[in-house]
Design an enzyme around this catalytic site. Structure first.
Site, PDB file in Angstrom:
ATOM      1  N   CYS A   1       0.464  -1.116  -0.467  1.00  0.00           N
ATOM      2  CA  CYS A   1      -0.185  -0.263   0.211  1.00  0.00           C
ATOM      3  C   CYS A   1       0.627   1.227   0.108  1.00  0.00           C
ATOM      4  CB  CYS A   1      -1.019   0.176   1.635  1.00  0.00           C
ATOM      5  SG  CYS A   1      -2.093  -0.841   1.543  1.00  0.00           S
ATOM      6  N   HIS A   2       0.115   2.437  -0.657  1.00  0.00           N
ATOM      7  CA  HIS A   2       1.200   3.512  -0.523  1.00  0.00           C
ATOM      8  C   HIS A   2       1.025   4.343   1.056  1.00  0.00           C
ATOM      9  CE1 HIS A   2       0.443   2.514  -4.888  1.00  0.00           C
ATOM     10  NE2 HIS A   2       1.472   3.276  -4.979  1.00  0.00           N
TER      11      HIS A   2
ATOM     12  N   ASP B   1     -11.808  -7.437  21.529  1.00  0.00           N
ATOM     13  CA  ASP B   1     -10.785  -6.819  22.963  1.00  0.00           C
ATOM     14  C   ASP B   1     -11.301  -6.540  23.853  1.00  0.00           C
ATOM     15  OD1 ASP B   1      -7.822  -7.233  23.428  1.00  0.00           O
ATOM     16  OD2 ASP B   1      -7.652  -5.217  23.704  1.00  0.00           O
TER      17      ASP B   1
ATOM     18  N   GLU C   1      -7.516   1.825   2.903  1.00  0.00           N
ATOM     19  CA  GLU C   1      -7.474   2.555   4.122  1.00  0.00           C
ATOM     20  C   GLU C   1      -9.565   2.383   4.964  1.00  0.00           C
ATOM     21  OE1 GLU C   1      -4.270   3.792   3.063  1.00  0.00           O
ATOM     22  OE2 GLU C   1      -5.803   3.540   1.536  1.00  0.00           O
TER      23      GLU C   1
END
Length: 163
Positions: free
Chosen positions: A83-84, A134, A120
């Site tokens: 990924c960029h 979590d 993203e």
């Protein structure tokens, strides 16, 4: 003989090695992506829902997940090798409970750039879901991260929207 990898954007057609996509010749456009994750929490955990959040000793679950999703979206290039790295212009993470009492996480990523922000948005939604897991696992492990998917993308070569 044509390479079997010719259609994969992250495989160099000459060497068949992984490569970052060259975006240097692409046009700069406003690009937006929306991703969704759905988390199913068991009845024991859902009974703790008060107002718009679940409060635990670790803090407010959904508020913490929003922050985690935002932070993760900004770190996508550190997590996914090809990924960029992007200077995101906006990340928005929304969390609500749907009619079947599932936790729905929507992550929207926006940039004006030569490359899209789907990864993203997907990363933000995924990490928000994992954060909910979590923070709630101390109450019960009856938790399922049901699905994560791209809902919509605009800008760039083509637009996409789920049906």
């Amino acid at each position: 003989m044509e390479s079997k990898t010719a259609n994969f954007t992250h495989i160099d057609a000459n060497t068949n090695y992984p490569t970052m996509v060259d975006v240097s010749d692409k046009q700069i456009t406003k690009r937006t992506a929306v991703a969704q994750s759905i988390v199913v929490l068991g009845d024991e955990i859902m009974a703790l829902l008060s107002g718009n959040d679940i409060h635990t000793k670790k803090g407010p679950v959904f508020q913490t997940a929003i922050i985690a999703g935002t932070m993760a979206a900004k770190k996508t290039a550190d997590l996914i090798p090809l990924c960029h790295p992007l200077a995101l212009e906006n990340i928005k993470v929304d969390i609500c409970i749907n009619e079947t009492r599932e936790v729905v996480i929507m992550c929207t990523a926006v940039i004006t750039s030569k490359t899209g922000v789907e990864m993203e948005a997907l990363t933000g939604a995924s990490i928000a879901a994992l954060t909910i897991y979590d923070m709630c696992k101390a109450f019960s492990h009856d938790i399922v991260i049901k699905e994560t998917k791209l809902i919509q993308k605009t800008g760039g070569k083509s637009d996409y929207q789920t049906q």
